[in-house]
Design a protein around this motif. Structure first.
Motif: not given
Length: 129
Positions: A56, A59-60, A62-63, A65-67, A77, A96-97
């Protein structure tokens, strides 16, 4: 700045790391030099596994960074572990990463990170024996 939709809070005072050293998780993997000149979102874990909390958190990262959109390239990351990865974790990370830098750190580095970023007496789940 007024022209940006991203808002956040900087650590005050800033807590830079003088020298973050780690061993890349595979022979041709990026090392600490790949982080120079970038902001770094890091997760420090223990062992060869990445449990639900770890997954989790990654995932956070990554998100977040994408934002950043067009500024995404300014941020890296990083996953730091204390031992080599097992085959399942290697495969999961590759799928996934793929942009995440993964490294192995020693006890001294883990201790330095804990002292730099955790208030006294409040170690994370990865700190300790």
């Amino acid at each position: 700045p007024d022209g940006s939709v991203q808002h956040g809070e900087l650590l005050n005072p800033a807590r830079p790391l003088s020298a973050l050293r780690f061993t890349p998780w595979h022979e041709n993997g990026p090392d600490g030099m790949a982080l120079r000149g970038h902001w770094v979102l890091a997760y420090v874990g223990a062992g060869r596994e990445c449990d639900t909390a770890c997954q989790t958190a990654l995932y956070d990262l990554r998100q977040v960074r994408l934002a950043l959109g067009q500024d995404m390239a300014r941020v890296k990351t990083l996953l730091l572990l204390d031992s080599l990865l097992d085959a399942d974790l290697q495969q999961w990370l590759a799928v996934e990463h793929p942009a995440m830098i993964v490294g192995i750190v020693d006890t001294a580095t883990r201790t330095a990170l804990a002292e730099t970023f955790n208030p006294p007496g409040q170690g994370g789940a990865w700190v300790g024996g």
